[in-house]
Design a protein around this motif. Sequence first.
Motif, PDB file in Angstrom:
ATOM      1  N   UNK A   9      30.417  20.386  14.779  1.00 41.10           N
ATOM      2  CA  UNK A   9      31.220  19.193  14.509  1.00 41.10           C
ATOM      3  C   UNK A   9      31.602  18.475  15.797  1.00 41.10           C
ATOM      4  N   UNK A  10      31.864  17.179  15.686  1.00 41.27           N
ATOM      5  CA  UNK A  10      32.409  16.384  16.776  1.00 41.27           C
ATOM      6  C   UNK A  10      33.599  15.601  16.246  1.00 41.27           C
ATOM      7  N   UNK A  11      34.601  15.403  17.091  1.00 41.86           N
ATOM      8  CA  UNK A  11      35.755  14.589  16.710  1.00 41.86           C
ATOM      9  C   UNK A  11      36.475  14.152  17.963  1.00 41.86           C
ATOM     10  N   UNK A  12      37.222  13.085  17.838  1.00 36.78           N
ATOM     11  CA  UNK A  12      38.077  12.680  18.939  1.00 36.78           C
ATOM     12  C   UNK A  12      39.262  13.625  19.024  1.00 36.78           C
ATOM     13  N   UNK A  13      39.509  14.142  20.197  1.00 30.19           N
ATOM     14  CA  UNK A  13      40.530  15.173  20.383  1.00 30.19           C
ATOM     15  C   UNK A  13      41.845  14.593  20.884  1.00 30.19           C
ATOM     16  N   UNK A  14      42.931  15.219  20.465  1.00 32.11           N
ATOM     17  CA  UNK A  14      44.236  15.001  21.078  1.00 32.11           C
ATOM     18  C   UNK A  14      44.442  16.178  22.035  1.00 32.11           C
ATOM     19  N   UNK A  15      44.532  15.855  23.330  1.00 25.47           N
ATOM     20  CA  UNK A  15      44.545  16.858  24.393  1.00 25.47           C
ATOM     21  C   UNK A  15      45.866  16.761  25.148  1.00 25.47           C
ATOM     22  N   UNK A  16      46.535  17.887  25.335  1.00 28.77           N
ATOM     23  CA  UNK A  16      47.820  17.919  26.023  1.00 28.77           C
ATOM     24  C   UNK A  16      47.719  18.807  27.258  1.00 28.77           C
ATOM     25  N   UNK A  17      48.127  18.254  28.402  1.00 29.74           N
ATOM     26  CA  UNK A  17      48.263  19.027  29.635  1.00 29.74           C
ATOM     27  C   UNK A  17      49.749  19.096  29.972  1.00 29.74           C
ATOM     28  N   UNK A  18      50.299  20.292  30.004  1.00 30.79           N
ATOM     29  CA  UNK A  18      51.723  20.429  30.261  1.00 30.79           C
ATOM     30  C   UNK A  18      51.974  21.634  31.152  1.00 30.79           C
ATOM     31  N   UNK A  19      53.235  21.967  31.366  1.00 28.09           N
ATOM     32  CA  UNK A  19      53.586  23.118  32.198  1.00 28.09           C
ATOM     33  C   UNK A  19      54.147  22.705  33.546  1.00 28.09           C
ATOM     34  N   UNK A  20      54.729  23.682  34.238  1.00 24.68           N
ATOM     35  CA  UNK A  20      55.381  23.432  35.520  1.00 24.68           C
ATOM     36  C   UNK A  20      54.414  23.417  36.698  1.00 24.68           C
ATOM     37  N   UNK A  21      53.198  23.872  36.473  1.00 27.94           N
ATOM     38  CA  UNK A  21      52.236  23.942  37.563  1.00 27.94           C
ATOM     39  C   UNK A  21      51.595  22.605  37.875  1.00 27.94           C
ATOM     40  N   UNK A  22      51.046  22.497  39.086  1.00 24.61           N
ATOM     41  CA  UNK A  22      50.353  21.284  39.514  1.00 24.61           C
ATOM     42  C   UNK A  22      48.991  21.195  38.839  1.00 24.61           C
ATOM     43  N   UNK A  23      48.540  19.979  38.589  1.00 23.84           N
ATOM     44  CA  UNK A  23      47.170  19.791  38.123  1.00 23.84           C
ATOM     45  C   UNK A  23      47.022  19.133  36.775  1.00 23.84           C
ATOM     46  N   UNK A  24      48.124  18.759  36.145  1.00 23.74           N
ATOM     47  CA  UNK A  24      48.046  18.178  34.805  1.00 23.74           C
ATOM     48  C   UNK A  24      47.334  16.823  34.822  1.00 23.74           C
ATOM     49  N   UNK A  83      58.336  11.410  16.731  1.00 22.73           N
ATOM     50  CA  UNK A  83      57.777  11.317  15.380  1.00 22.73           C
ATOM     51  C   UNK A  83      56.830  10.129  15.262  1.00 22.73           C
ATOM     52  N   UNK A  84      57.191   9.013  15.883  1.00 21.42           N
ATOM     53  CA  UNK A  84      56.325   7.837  15.852  1.00 21.42           C
ATOM     54  C   UNK A  84      55.015   8.108  16.592  1.00 21.42           C
ATOM     55  N   UNK A  85      55.123   8.755  17.755  1.00 19.26           N
ATOM     56  CA  UNK A  85      53.915   9.038  18.544  1.00 19.26           C
ATOM     57  C   UNK A  85      52.972   9.952  17.784  1.00 19.26           C
ATOM     58  N   UNK A  86      53.508  11.032  17.210  1.00 21.94           N
ATOM     59  CA  UNK A  86      52.665  11.983  16.472  1.00 21.94           C
ATOM     60  C   UNK A  86      52.061  11.315  15.241  1.00 21.94           C
ATOM     61  N   UNK A  87      52.861  10.548  14.520  1.00 22.46           N
ATOM     62  CA  UNK A  87      52.347   9.866  13.325  1.00 22.46           C
ATOM     63  C   UNK A  87      51.216   8.908  13.683  1.00 22.46           C
ATOM     64  N   UNK A  88      51.383   8.181  14.783  1.00 22.20           N
ATOM     65  CA  UNK A  88      50.331   7.249  15.203  1.00 22.20           C
ATOM     66  C   UNK A  88      49.043   8.000  15.529  1.00 22.20           C
ATOM     67  N   UNK A  89      49.154   9.092  16.271  1.00 22.48           N
ATOM     68  CA  UNK A  89      47.963   9.851  16.653  1.00 22.48           C
ATOM     69  C   UNK A  89      47.261  10.431  15.425  1.00 22.48           C
ATOM     70  N   UNK A  90      48.040  10.835  14.440  1.00 23.52           N
ATOM     71  CA  UNK A  90      47.450  11.417  13.231  1.00 23.52           C
ATOM     72  C   UNK A  90      46.849  10.366  12.307  1.00 23.52           C
ATOM     73  N   UNK A  91      47.484   9.203  12.220  1.00 23.87           N
ATOM     74  CA  UNK A  91      47.128   8.240  11.189  1.00 23.87           C
ATOM     75  C   UNK A  91      46.313   7.039  11.682  1.00 23.87           C
ATOM     76  N   UNK A  92      46.451   6.683  12.956  1.00 28.08           N
ATOM     77  CA  UNK A  92      45.811   5.449  13.416  1.00 28.08           C
ATOM     78  C   UNK A  92      44.757   5.635  14.496  1.00 28.08           C
ATOM     79  N   UNK A  93      44.739   6.770  15.136  1.00 31.90           N
ATOM     80  CA  UNK A  93      43.727   6.998  16.174  1.00 31.90           C
ATOM     81  C   UNK A  93      42.340   7.012  15.541  1.00 31.90           C
ATOM     82  N   UNK A  94      41.405   6.226  16.058  1.00 34.13           N
ATOM     83  CA  UNK A  94      40.029   6.292  15.532  1.00 34.13           C
ATOM     84  C   UNK A  94      39.467   7.703  15.625  1.00 34.13           C
ATOM     85  N   UNK A  95      38.601   8.022  14.700  1.00 34.86           N
ATOM     86  CA  UNK A  95      38.132   9.405  14.547  1.00 34.86           C
ATOM     87  C   UNK A  95      37.452   9.968  15.791  1.00 34.86           C
TER      88      UNK A  95
END
Length: 202
Positions: free
Chosen positions: A28-43, A146-158
């Motif tokens: 499968x292929x899909x557009x991903x929601x990718x999160x870089x977080x944490x206290x370390x350098x490099x995000x 909530x608005x950000x998550x809803x937008x990513x789930x409902x309006x982001x192109x596939x």
Amino acid sequence: MTDDTDRHAAKMAKKKAARDKIMATKTDEKGLVIVHTGKGKGKSSAAFGMIFRCIAHEMPCAVVQFIKGGMSTGERDLILERFSDVCQFHTMGEGFTWETQDRTRDTEMAQAAWAKAKELIRNPEIRMVLLDEINIALRYEYLDIKEVVAFLREEKPAMTHVVLTGRNAHDDLIEAADLVTEMELVKHPFRSGIKAQIGVEF
């Protein structure tokens, strides 16, 4: 030595067969929601690595910087000077929150950055959008999670990838994401009195 070489070759052949079997199921292929977080350098650095991959593949992409202000950075300068035809770059913040010390203004700027981000994400021709340091804006509630998550789930192109960086990613964003990486701080030269340096931090 020959026995060791033969054993190693047999072990690797077995590992390759198992790996090939697993990979055959990943189609499968899909557009991903990718999160870089944490206290370390490099995000942000890792996220810009993906942006430069897109540029190398001539895939239209875009960057929206939520917090970082007008200071020159290597990534921004290079993209604006050489790759603006394939990558849009929008610096919407006015500096780190401890520098601006103006919540109302920071909120206005974050809202403007989010409006630009939504415009870019909605464009199906843009394959990846980096929302640099948006997690900081969410942490300080300049934006509604909530608005950000809803937008990513409902309006982001596939097929559009969206990368969100910054410390303290919200639990709701982590749950909504397809790929989450936490950068762990093990050691940092700042603690030894060494300032941010060109080519490393910017």
